[in-house]
Each structure stands twice: as structure tokens, then as C-alpha cells.
Design a protein around this motif. Structure first.
Motif, mmCIF file in Angstrom:
data_model
loop_
_atom_site.group_PDB
_atom_site.id
_atom_site.type_symbol
_atom_site.label_atom_id
_atom_site.label_comp_id
_atom_site.label_asym_id
_atom_site.label_seq_id
_atom_site.Cartn_x
_atom_site.Cartn_y
_atom_site.Cartn_z
ATOM 1 N N SER A 48 -22.621 -2.845 4.601
ATOM 2 C CA SER A 48 -22.360 -1.404 4.626
ATOM 3 C C SER A 48 -22.634 -0.830 3.251
ATOM 4 O O SER A 48 -22.708 -1.583 2.277
ATOM 5 C CB SER A 48 -20.898 -1.136 4.977
ATOM 6 O OG SER A 48 -20.614 -1.654 6.253
ATOM 7 N N TRP A 49 -22.745 0.469 3.186
ATOM 8 C CA TRP A 49 -22.862 1.212 1.923
ATOM 9 C C TRP A 49 -24.003 0.700 1.034
ATOM 10 O O TRP A 49 -23.899 0.682 -0.199
ATOM 11 C CB TRP A 49 -21.548 1.123 1.127
ATOM 12 C CG TRP A 49 -20.286 1.225 1.925
ATOM 13 C CD1 TRP A 49 -19.877 2.297 2.666
ATOM 14 C CD2 TRP A 49 -19.250 0.235 2.074
ATOM 15 N NE1 TRP A 49 -18.658 2.030 3.259
ATOM 16 C CE2 TRP A 49 -18.256 0.770 2.908
ATOM 17 C CE3 TRP A 49 -19.082 -1.056 1.558
ATOM 18 C CZ2 TRP A 49 -17.106 0.075 3.267
ATOM 19 C CZ3 TRP A 49 -17.935 -1.746 1.909
ATOM 20 C CH2 TRP A 49 -16.964 -1.178 2.756
ATOM 21 N N GLY A 50 -25.064 0.259 1.646
ATOM 22 C CA GLY A 50 -26.183 -0.245 0.853
ATOM 23 C C GLY A 50 -26.127 -1.751 0.619
ATOM 24 O O GLY A 50 -27.088 -2.339 0.122
ATOM 25 N N ASN A 51 -25.007 -2.403 0.981
ATOM 26 C CA ASN A 51 -24.943 -3.865 0.858
ATOM 27 C C ASN A 51 -25.714 -4.492 2.017
ATOM 28 O O ASN A 51 -25.722 -3.955 3.125
ATOM 29 C CB ASN A 51 -23.495 -4.364 0.938
ATOM 30 C CG ASN A 51 -22.645 -3.883 -0.223
ATOM 31 O OD1 ASN A 51 -23.167 -3.358 -1.204
ATOM 32 N ND2 ASN A 51 -21.334 -4.063 -0.108
ATOM 33 N N LYS A 52 -26.311 -5.660 1.753
ATOM 34 C CA LYS A 52 -27.043 -6.345 2.814
ATOM 35 C C LYS A 52 -26.913 -7.829 2.599
ATOM 36 O O LYS A 52 -27.217 -8.349 1.528
ATOM 37 C CB LYS A 52 -28.525 -5.939 2.741
ATOM 38 C CG LYS A 52 -29.330 -6.336 3.959
ATOM 39 C CD LYS A 52 -29.442 -5.202 4.982
ATOM 40 C CE LYS A 52 -29.643 -5.732 6.395
ATOM 41 N NZ LYS A 52 -28.392 -5.936 7.144
ATOM 42 N N ALA A 53 -26.415 -8.535 3.614
ATOM 43 C CA ALA A 53 -26.302 -9.985 3.510
ATOM 44 C C ALA A 53 -26.416 -10.587 4.896
ATOM 45 O O ALA A 53 -26.211 -9.905 5.897
ATOM 46 C CB ALA A 53 -24.958 -10.371 2.894
#
Ligand code: HEC
Length: 139
Positions: A120-125
């Protein structure tokens, strides 16, 4: 004749099933099922401190949105959520000396909330699952 009739009936039944499984009214939600469940868990357990937008509160509650600390070690995030965290940490070049209590989540819930915050919020995993969470022991 009898055969054709049965054919039409079964075709009709199949069409009904197809129409039932195709539900255009479903809201357009983002993310996997796990991320969607995690969003709810986050809203009721984490947003009070880390805020709905994941930005936290400067100097008090560290951000999760684009947090270098979070994204560099996702197992550590699992441990933090399960067992809490206390002491000085550095998040995006700001230091926090706070305390967070652990949560008694099931393995699935832990995986869901981790998937939400890391996607979320630009995080990516890559997403984790309950088996991953089962390896994070309660202290
Ligand atoms: C009562 C406030 C509070 C709540 C509720 C809370 N946290 Fe925290 N969280 C903190 C504080 C304070 C720290 C920093 C602790 C320290 O300084 O050692 C922290 C640190 C973290 C970190 C590591 C630091 C970072 O910014 O990457 C993660 C990940 C995290 N929390 C996730 C969560 C999740 C997920 C939930 C909900 C399941 C949650 N927190 C609920 C206060 C809270």
C-alpha cells in the motif's frame, strides 16, 4: 426430441450459473483477497497510530508508507506486529524511541496485515502467507 430437450435445460442451467458467478455490482477493489482483508485489520488495529495513509505522526509514530525500515526486512515487521517493539529505531532518516505492543493475530491475520502494509501507499513486495507467519514465534 427428449435428448434435445435435456440439452436445452442443461444449457439453461449452465447459463444461470455463469450469470450468477458474474457479479457486475461488486465494487472495484484493489489488491489480492489477503491485502483486502489486511486493510480491514489495519483500519481497526493500526491506523490509530500509523494513520490510515500510513504516514504515522512525525517523531512519535513512524511511517509505514515508503518506510525503508519496514521494506528492508519484512520478517522483522512480522516479529514487530506479533511481539511488539521497543527502543530506538531509524525510519527514513528520522529516529523514533517509542514502544509498540504486540498483537494476538492468527497466522492468516498476520500475513494479511503484512501484505496490506507492504503493498500500500507506494510500497510493493511479494506477498507472504500463513505458513510464513507460522514461523514467526510469539515471544
Ligand atoms: C499505540 C500505537 C501503535 C499501534 C496501535 C501500532 N503501532 Fe506500529 N509502531 C508504533 C511505534 C511507537 C513504533 C516504533 C517503536 C520503537 O520506536 O521502537 C512502531 C513501529 C512499527 C513498525 C516498524 C517501523 C516502521 O515504521 O517501519 C511496523 C512495521 C509497525 N509498527 C506496524 C504496525 C502494524 C501493522 C500495526 C497494527 C497491527 C501497528 N504497527 C500498530 C506504534 C503503534
Amino acid at each position: 426430441m427428449k435428448l434435445a430437450f435435456t440439452g436445452i435445460i442443461s444449457f439453461g442451467l449452465v447459463m444461470i450459473l455463469v450469470l450468477l458467478s458474474w457479479s457486475p455490482i461488486e465494487p472495484n477493489q484493489e489488491g489480492s483477497k489477503s491485502v483486502q482483508r489486511g486493510k480491514k485489520i489495519y483500519a481497526s488495529n493500526c491506523a490509530v497510530c500509523h494513520m490510515a495513509n500510513g504516514m504515522g505522526i512525525a517523531k512519535v509514530f513512524p511511517p509505514l508508507a515508503q518506510s525503508d525500515y519496514l521494506m528492508e526486512d519484512i520478517s522483522r515487521a512480522g516479529e514487530t506486529i506479533r511481539n511488539g517493539l521497543k527502543g530506538k529505531i531509524s525510519v527514513n532518516e528520522a529516529s523514533y524511541t517509542g514502544m509498540m505492543s504486540g498483537f494476538s493475530f492468527s497466522d492468516q491475520e498476520l500475513a494479511d496485515v503484512v501484505n496490506y502494509i507492504t503493498n500500500s501507499w507506494g510500497n510493493k513486495a511479494e506477498e507472504v502467507d500463513a505458513t510464513w507467519a507460522s514461523k514467526i514465534k510469539k515471544n
